[in-house]
Design a protein around this motif. Structure first.
Motif, mmCIF file in Angstrom:
data_model
loop_
_atom_site.group_PDB
_atom_site.id
_atom_site.type_symbol
_atom_site.label_atom_id
_atom_site.label_comp_id
_atom_site.label_asym_id
_atom_site.label_seq_id
_atom_site.Cartn_x
_atom_site.Cartn_y
_atom_site.Cartn_z
ATOM 1 N N LEU A 161 0.833 -1.376 0.232
ATOM 2 C CA LEU A 161 0.008 -0.181 0.083
ATOM 3 C C LEU A 161 0.925 1.285 0.050
ATOM 4 N N LEU A 162 2.056 1.363 0.684
ATOM 5 C CA LEU A 162 3.316 2.297 0.870
ATOM 6 C C LEU A 162 3.816 2.755 -0.761
ATOM 7 N N ASP A 163 4.024 1.522 -1.201
ATOM 8 C CA ASP A 163 4.348 1.731 -2.584
ATOM 9 C C ASP A 163 3.183 2.212 -3.891
ATOM 10 N N GLN A 164 2.083 1.542 -3.217
ATOM 11 C CA GLN A 164 1.308 2.174 -4.357
ATOM 12 C C GLN A 164 1.230 3.520 -4.036
ATOM 13 N N LYS A 165 1.370 4.480 -2.540
ATOM 14 C CA LYS A 165 0.906 5.892 -2.395
ATOM 15 C C LYS A 165 -0.601 6.484 -1.536
ATOM 16 N N LYS A 166 -0.840 4.517 -0.898
ATOM 17 C CA LYS A 166 -2.425 4.412 -0.789
ATOM 18 C C LYS A 166 -1.647 4.690 0.853
ATOM 19 N N ILE A 167 -0.936 5.203 1.378
ATOM 20 C CA ILE A 167 -0.973 4.723 2.544
ATOM 21 C C ILE A 167 -0.166 6.077 3.031
ATOM 22 N N SER A 168 0.184 6.915 3.628
ATOM 23 C CA SER A 168 1.144 7.718 4.103
ATOM 24 C C SER A 168 2.931 7.078 4.592
ATOM 25 N N PRO A 169 3.715 7.864 5.018
ATOM 26 C CA PRO A 169 5.045 7.404 5.511
ATOM 27 C C PRO A 169 4.555 6.930 7.201
ATOM 28 N N SER A 170 3.802 7.847 7.366
ATOM 29 C CA SER A 170 3.649 8.438 9.094
ATOM 30 C C SER A 170 2.382 6.858 9.451
ATOM 31 N N PHE A 171 1.195 6.679 8.195
ATOM 32 C CA PHE A 171 0.588 6.230 8.962
ATOM 33 C C PHE A 171 1.596 4.496 8.860
ATOM 34 N N TYR A 172 2.227 3.815 7.928
ATOM 35 C CA TYR A 172 3.225 2.982 7.115
ATOM 36 C C TYR A 172 3.997 2.527 8.839
ATOM 37 N N GLN A 173 4.252 3.663 9.442
ATOM 38 C CA GLN A 173 5.358 3.735 10.850
ATOM 39 C C GLN A 173 4.636 3.340 11.720
ATOM 40 N N LEU A 174 3.179 3.900 12.281
ATOM 41 C CA LEU A 174 2.476 2.953 13.142
ATOM 42 C C LEU A 174 2.058 2.078 12.814
ATOM 43 N N ALA A 175 1.302 1.361 11.819
ATOM 44 C CA ALA A 175 1.291 0.130 11.356
ATOM 45 C C ALA A 175 1.938 -0.747 12.163
ATOM 46 N N LYS A 176 3.705 -0.951 11.447
ATOM 47 C CA LYS A 176 4.864 -1.297 11.769
ATOM 48 C C LYS A 176 4.683 -1.355 12.539
ATOM 49 N N ASN A 177 4.995 -0.515 13.453
ATOM 50 C CA ASN A 177 5.319 -0.362 15.456
ATOM 51 C C ASN A 177 3.676 -1.468 15.480
ATOM 52 N N GLU A 178 2.542 -1.417 15.483
ATOM 53 C CA GLU A 178 1.959 -1.778 15.642
ATOM 54 C C GLU A 178 1.454 -3.446 15.425
ATOM 55 N N LEU A 179 2.285 -3.540 14.452
ATOM 56 C CA LEU A 179 2.199 -5.351 14.442
ATOM 57 C C LEU A 179 3.378 -6.058 14.693
ATOM 58 N N ASP A 180 5.100 -5.285 15.034
ATOM 59 C CA ASP A 180 5.846 -5.214 15.744
ATOM 60 C C ASP A 180 6.129 -5.574 16.977
ATOM 61 N N TYR A 181 4.993 -4.927 17.861
ATOM 62 C CA TYR A 181 5.292 -5.513 19.890
ATOM 63 C C TYR A 181 4.334 -6.616 19.306
#
Length: 495
Positions: A161-181
């Motif tokens: 979704l990030l590569d397709q510019k369907k989500i922002s880098p900020s959203f991606y980082q928050l989602a990544k953190n959520e998955l990580d923990y």
């Protein structure tokens, strides 16, 4: 269509420059007409910072926020918890609770596809996921490989979704953190499960060196200094397991020191956890962990006196903190609880005669021959049980007017004896009281639950020393319950 306006001010998530966000929330097919909106506190996920709002079936809730670059908002309704990362501007959320709904979540606004994706997690709690992973593969290598593989698959969806510019880098980082923990918590809990299971008498579960190495690797490679992690759902539990299980119980085990937590009072356990947080965390993370501990313990309504002292200590160390004002009402309740505990019992709070020696259900019921009795099976640790006490006054009036009695049966163990007696005073539980000994509790479980454990709250109706309804309605049912009891009133026969 009716609208309800919620004006809330969330502190900025990633920027000190607040911007405006308007969110419309539409509920479709909701059985419950209540929604809880949880907002961040200084860029951290803190459950008490919430707004509870009632709505009608055809209503929309309008939420107006001051946000930074992006801000987390949780919507809890109809036993479901949704996460949204809101950016400045206008957004619309539709939550469809109907069975077999084609689109349970519709989102219009920034990062729409990401908003839907983040609410499609297979598990709401990483503890549930950990139990399934550990059951599927007992080897540390297999466990780690499967968890990391599943995490990568989920993250790849956001990367796409990030590569397709369907989500922002900020959203991606928050989602990544959520998955990580979520997955770090899953791995930590799975290893802890192997460890604690192996300590039980006659256990066939083995805690091997490979499990210990995985546990050590997980925490050795982790830094507890990232303040952005405080916005995730699972950071607190992951960090708590680090201090309580890994640094606490397991480290002591390596020194041949037995786990003594079962012998500690609630105050002693809280002090140990609090000092563990003080020793292992720093800066903003430390403040957040201490505040979360104080709230979580207060929220359970076990009323440990030590929370009063520790909250005062926390406020002295962090005089300008934004956390403690959000749960000060819970601390006030603890003060009231210990004040009430000093008082005498009222004439309407009575103990079953010689209750400690009542060993069977028949023996207990025999004490209430010739009476209609509403029975409440509860325990001091049972939140839903205590929530029903709110409806006790009206129930008491009904029973008294109809010459019926109230019997409270506590399923607490001996260690909670004083807590049980104090709660009778605090909640002003009018009626007869008994705390089960081991024999009576076993007989109750055999007769009411078929010997397969028990679940409470549970309510009974007795008539002339016999159980006539073994699954009565709850006090919160009010008129429906009173109608149910009315069918078995002794005075009706007398008339």
């Amino acid at each position: 269509m009716k609208k309800y306006f919620l004006w809330a001010f969330a502190l900025c998530s990633f920027s000190v420059h607040a911007q405006h966000a308007d969110v419309k929330i539409k509920f479709i097919g909701a059985k419950s007409n209540e929604a809880t909106i949880i907002l961040p506190v200084e860029n951290t996920y803190f459950w008490p910072n919430k707004i509870v709002k009632k709505f009608e079936a055809d209503s929309i809730l309008d939420l107006s926020l001051n946000v930074g670059k992006i801000s987390r908002v949780n919507i809890v309704s109809n036993f479901k918890n949704y996460i949204f990362y809101i950016e400045p501007g206008k957004s619309t959320v539709e939550l469809d609770f109907r069975k077999n709904a084609l689109s349970p979540i519709l989102f219009k606004g920034a990062n729409a596809e990401g908003q839907v994706l983040i609410n499609k997690k297979a598990y709401e709690y990483f503890q549930d996921a950990a139990m399934e992973y550990s059951a599927a593969d007992t080897t540390a290598i297999g466990l780690k490989a499967k968890i990391e593989s599943d995490k990568e698959k989920e993250l790849n969806r956001y990367t796409s979704l990030l590569d397709q510019k369907k989500i922002s880098p900020s959203f991606y980082q928050l989602a990544k953190n959520e998955l990580d923990y979520f997955y770090k918590g899953t791995m930590s809990y799975a290893v802890a499960h192997f460890f604690f299971s192996s300590q039980r008498p006659n256990s066939t579960v083995k805690f091997k060196k490979e499990h210990a190495d995985l546990w050590e690797e997980l925490y050795r490679n982790h830094s507890f200094t990232d303040s952005q992690a405080l916005l995730t759902t699972d950071f607190y539990e992951f960090a708590r397991y680090y201090t309580e299980y890994y640094k606490g119980v397991y480290s002591q085990y390596q020194k041949n020191v037995k786990d003594d937590r079962a012998n500690l009072s609630s105050d002693e356990l809280i002090i140990r956890t609090y000092t563990g947080f003080e020793a292992n965390f720093k800066g903003k993370v430390r403040e957040y962990m201490l505040a979360s501990l104080l709230f979580n313990e207060a929220y359970q309504e076990k009323f440990p006196k030590m929370l009063i002292t520790l909250t005062e200590k926390f406020n002295e160390e962090y005089p300008n903190n934004k956390y403690s004002p959000l749960f000060e009402d819970k601390i006030d309740e603890i003060v009231k609880f210990h004040t009430a505990a000093k008082a005498d019992y009222t004439s309407e709070q009575k103990f079953v005669v010689d209750y400690a020696r009542v060993n069977t259900v028949d023996e207990l019921l025999g004490k209430f021959k010739g009476k209609t009795v509403f029975v409440d099976l509860w325990a001091t640790w049972c939140g839903p049980c205590k929530a029903e006490f709110e409806y006790g006054e009206e129930l008491e009036e009904f029973l008294k007017a109809n010459e019926a009695e109230m019997l409270f049966i506590s399923m607490d163990k001996d260690a909670a004896d004083q807590q049980w007696k104090d709660m009778i005073k605090f909640y002003d539980l009018k009626g007869y009281h008994i705390r089960t000994n081991a024999a009576l509790q076993k007989d109750l479980i055999d007769k009411l639950w078929g010997g397969k454990g028990y679940s409470i709250p549970r309510y009974l109706i007795l008539k002339d020393g016999k159980i006539v309804v073994d699954k009565a309605l709850r006090p919160s049912s009010k008129d429906k319950l009173y109608e149910q009891i009315s069918s078995y009133l002794m005075k009706k026969e007398a008339e």
